[in-house]
Design a protein around this motif. Structure first.
Motif, PDB file in Angstrom:
ATOM      1  N   ARG A  51      62.488  29.447  13.053  1.00 44.27           N
ATOM      2  CA  ARG A  51      63.645  29.047  13.869  1.00 44.27           C
ATOM      3  C   ARG A  51      64.098  27.640  13.510  1.00 44.27           C
ATOM      4  N   ALA A  52      63.144  26.746  13.349  1.00 44.15           N
ATOM      5  CA  ALA A  52      63.492  25.369  13.001  1.00 44.15           C
ATOM      6  C   ALA A  52      64.179  25.310  11.635  1.00 44.15           C
ATOM      7  N   THR A  53      63.675  26.136  10.697  1.00 43.73           N
ATOM      8  CA  THR A  53      64.290  26.172   9.364  1.00 43.73           C
ATOM      9  C   THR A  53      65.715  26.702   9.440  1.00 43.73           C
ATOM     10  N   GLU A  54      65.879  27.788  10.225  1.00 43.30           N
ATOM     11  CA  GLU A  54      67.219  28.363  10.375  1.00 43.30           C
ATOM     12  C   GLU A  54      68.171  27.370  11.026  1.00 43.30           C
ATOM     13  N   GLU A  55      67.691  26.682  12.076  1.00 40.00           N
ATOM     14  CA  GLU A  55      68.529  25.683  12.743  1.00 40.00           C
ATOM     15  C   GLU A  55      68.843  24.525  11.798  1.00 40.00           C
ATOM     16  N   ALA A  56      67.864  24.157  10.972  1.00 36.33           N
ATOM     17  CA  ALA A  56      68.099  23.070  10.014  1.00 36.33           C
ATOM     18  C   ALA A  56      69.160  23.477   8.993  1.00 36.33           C
ATOM     19  N   ILE A  57      69.104  24.739   8.545  1.00 36.04           N
ATOM     20  CA  ILE A  57      70.110  25.231   7.589  1.00 36.04           C
ATOM     21  C   ILE A  57      71.491  25.238   8.232  1.00 36.04           C
ATOM     22  N   LEU A  58      71.551  25.717   9.496  1.00 38.90           N
ATOM     23  CA  LEU A  58      72.837  25.730  10.202  1.00 38.90           C
ATOM     24  C   LEU A  58      73.352  24.316  10.421  1.00 38.90           C
ATOM     25  N   SER A  59      72.439  23.421  10.799  1.00 42.14           N
ATOM     26  CA  SER A  59      72.843  22.025  11.013  1.00 42.14           C
ATOM     27  C   SER A  59      73.352  21.404   9.717  1.00 42.14           C
ATOM     28  N   ARG A  60      72.652  21.698   8.615  1.00 39.28           N
ATOM     29  CA  ARG A  60      73.088  21.166   7.326  1.00 39.28           C
ATOM     30  C   ARG A  60      74.463  21.715   6.956  1.00 39.28           C
ATOM     31  N   LYS A  61      74.670  23.018   7.270  1.00 33.93           N
ATOM     32  CA  LYS A  61      75.975  23.628   6.988  1.00 33.93           C
ATOM     33  C   LYS A  61      77.059  22.987   7.846  1.00 33.93           C
ATOM     34  N   GLU A  62      76.744  22.732   9.114  1.00 35.83           N
ATOM     35  CA  GLU A  62      77.717  22.085   9.998  1.00 35.83           C
ATOM     36  C   GLU A  62      78.048  20.679   9.504  1.00 35.83           C
ATOM     37  N   VAL A  63      77.029  19.961   9.050  1.00 39.08           N
ATOM     38  CA  VAL A  63      77.267  18.618   8.522  1.00 39.08           C
ATOM     39  C   VAL A  63      78.150  18.692   7.270  1.00 39.08           C
ATOM     40  N   GLU A  64      77.864  19.681   6.400  1.00 38.82           N
ATOM     41  CA  GLU A  64      78.682  19.845   5.201  1.00 38.82           C
ATOM     42  C   GLU A  64      80.119  20.197   5.570  1.00 38.82           C
ATOM     43  N   ASP A  65      80.284  21.095   6.552  1.00 36.23           N
ATOM     44  CA  ASP A  65      81.638  21.461   7.004  1.00 36.23           C
ATOM     45  C   ASP A  65      82.344  20.260   7.610  1.00 36.23           C
ATOM     46  N   PHE A  66      81.584  19.470   8.394  1.00 35.09           N
ATOM     47  CA  PHE A  66      82.162  18.270   8.999  1.00 35.09           C
ATOM     48  C   PHE A  66      82.604  17.294   7.915  1.00 35.09           C
ATOM     49  N   ARG A  67      81.783  17.154   6.879  1.00 35.33           N
ATOM     50  CA  ARG A  67      82.141  16.265   5.785  1.00 35.33           C
ATOM     51  C   ARG A  67      83.392  16.755   5.054  1.00 35.33           C
ATOM     52  N   ILE A  68      83.453  18.074   4.809  1.00 43.38           N
ATOM     53  CA  ILE A  68      84.642  18.653   4.171  1.00 43.38           C
ATOM     54  C   ILE A  68      85.874  18.397   5.033  1.00 43.38           C
ATOM     55  N   LEU A  69      85.701  18.569   6.351  1.00 48.71           N
ATOM     56  CA  LEU A  69      86.821  18.381   7.271  1.00 48.71           C
ATOM     57  C   LEU A  69      87.363  16.958   7.223  1.00 48.71           C
TER      58      LEU A  69
END
Length: 540
Positions: free
Chosen positions: A165-183
């Motif tokens: 779960r922590a790994t999955e949340e970390a992947i999602l968080s990393r994706k959100e950070v990447e999306d935020f950076r793209i935005l």
């Protein structure tokens, strides 16, 4: 027997009688100590057994003693793997509780342990969807008479699930950070986020380019703050003011960007983090270099627009978003009989309503306060042009058109009293004409200049058996002739016959029709003064 002999015998008897009791005491004490030591060992053994039973781990031992093999499955392991034979479960039964791949891997490692004594530790997945750490070790007794190969099983399902779960949340968080950076990097203007110390913590690519830097790692507190070329004061003060006052702060600044002097509007907006204790600021920079020119052009355009409105006879006024008059032409003042200086100090729309009510030119309303509220709300909700009529107590009727305007709302008033009177007169005239048409015996139908139905009398409908609903959509003359077909004799080529009738009609050539009922009709087409076409059908 001599005295020496007796003395010797006495010594021998005393020695024997004293040694045996002493030996007996020593043996008794040694026996007690041995029993005590055995009792302690038994207690320790039981203590170790209970400790193993209480452990969360399960185990399997294969021991060899005097060349004979013994196997034991712990009660805990049987419970963990749901083994039906409990503590009597064999190695094969234990391995069958795991996936085929893991079972083969464990069997191979355990065989190697038995041969070489090489310890191992491996993850294994049970058929019951649990995950285990399996450790293989060799245990030897101190006298080397007992050799045991042991498998320890530890259930780490909860830990692995947590890690997953922590790994999955970390992947999602990393994706959100990447999306935020793209935005934020694709925003067309610079933005940034300051921490509680007002150091810039996050910024986008546009801001980085404005600073003349290529990499985010090059940012430092010293080189990350913009400076206004028109003012030597550091713009960090703007962020401080926003944070201390807890209100957004704006300022126009001049910045040299790629060798070109540009004008920007900088905004620092305070906000609190999730703890509601620490204040930060968010900054943005909007390029307004061309705004002044646009503003000047808009003002010129607006002045021209107002000049045109001022010269028109139609009454116009403009009301801003605060519901205050910003413009009214002469026709507006004249229509409402307002003094020339009424608009000098932009009055509120409510004052205008009070004024015309005082002059008795306000349309009659039962609740004046509610009427004012409704009128003001209409300005705020207006998104498209709306039109209504105002009935003035003196008998006049005003047509009002309200439409959105860059400054608020533009309103046009038109006195349509005479037009309505003329329309009523025309309506009366048409009604008289229809009464005349309906009261003559001949059937009459009139078409517009483009040969579409304009009007008819009731005799026409009766003659041809046409329902009024059939001709509500102003059909063309050919459609009307087609509806007459059912009352006319059958012909081989109806289309040719119809076109022949149409030719006579459009050339205003009278002709005669014979009905299926054998009755004859004299058809007379005539062009009227307004270029309409009238056709009369007279029964002979």
């Amino acid at each position: 027997m001599t005295i020496e002999t007796l003395t010797t015998l006495l010594y021998i008897w005393l020695s024997i009688s004293l040694v045996f009791p002493l030996l007996a005491v020593i043996l008794i004490r040694r026996n007690r100590k041995l029993k005590n030591d055995l009792s302690k060992q038994d207690i320790a053994t039981r203590h170790y057994e209970e400790m193993l039973y209480a452990s969360k781990d399960g185990y399997l031992t294969l021991s060899i003693y005097k060349n004979k093999e013994y196997q034991y499955c712990s009660r805990r392991l049987a419970t963990m793997l749901n083994l039906p034979n409990g503590e009597q479960s064999t190695l094969n039964e234990i391995l069958s509780a795991f996936s085929r791949t893991d079972s083969e891997k464990l069997n191979g490692m355990f065989n190697n342990l038995k041969k070489t004594g090489l310890s191992f530790e491996v993850l294994a997945h049970g058929n019951n969807h649990k995950t285990f750490v399996v450790t293989g070790v060799r245990i030897n007794s101190s006298d080397s008479q007992i050799n045991s190969n042991c498998l320890w099983f530890r259930d780490i399902t909860r830990e692995t699930n947590f890690i997953d779960r922590a790994t999955e949340e970390a992947i999602l968080s990393r994706k959100e950070v990447e999306d935020f950076r793209i935005l934020i990097d694709n925003l067309p203007y610079p933005i940034w986020l300051r921490d509680s110390s007002l150091n810039i913590r996050i910024l986008n690519r546009q801001y980085l380019n404005l600073l003349g830097l290529k990499n985010f790692k090059d940012i430092t507190p010293e080189n990350s703050t913009l400076r206004d070329l028109g003012n030597t004061s550091n713009l960090l003060e703007l962020a401080k003011t926003a944070k201390e006052s807890n209100t957004p702060q704006k300022k126009q600044i001049n910045i040299l960007n790629n060798g070109e002097l540009k004008k920007y509007e900088i905004t620092e907006t305070p906000y609190y983090d999730s703890s509601l204790k620490t204040s930060h600021t968010i900054g943005s920079l909007i390029d307004i270099t061309g705004f002044d020119e646009v503003k000047r052009n808009y003002q010129v355009h607006l002045d021209t627009h107002l000049d045109i409105l001022s010269s028109l006879d139609t009454a116009f006024c403009i009301i801003n978003t605060k519901h205050e008059f910003t413009f009214g032409n002469t026709a507006f003042l004249k229509l409402w009989n307002l003094p020339n200086n009424f608009l000098d100090n932009p009055p509120h729309y409510n004052l205008f309503l009070d004024k015309i009510r005082e002059q008795k030119t306000l349309p009659e309303v039962s609740d004046f306060k509610a009427y004012k509220d409704e009128e003001n709300k209409a300005f705020d909700s207006l998104t498209e042009q709306k039109e209504d009529l105002l009935y003035i107590p003196d008998g006049r009727t005003f047509r009002r058109i309200r439409a959105p305007h860059p400054d608020g709302t533009i309103i046009a008033y038109e006195d349509i009293t005479d037009r309505l009177a003329a329309a009523r007169h025309l309506s009366d005239l048409i009604a008289v004409q229809r009464d005349i048409l309906d009261n003559i015996d001949d059937s009459v139908i009139i078409f517009t200049p483009n040969l579409r139905l304009k009007t008819y009398n009731s005799s026409f409908l009766s003659l041809w058996g046409i329902a009024e609903t059939e001709i509500q959509d102003t059909p063309a003359i050919r459609d009307i002739l087609d509806k007459q077909k059912k009352k006319l004799p059958e012909v081989e080529d109806w289309q040719t016959f119809r076109e022949d009738m149409l030719k006579h009609i459009t050339t205003c050539t009278p002709f005669t029709l014979k009905m299926r009922s054998k009755q004859k009709l004299k058809v007379t087409p005539v062009i009227l003064a307004d270029t309409s076409l009238m056709i009369t059908y007279h029964r002979e």
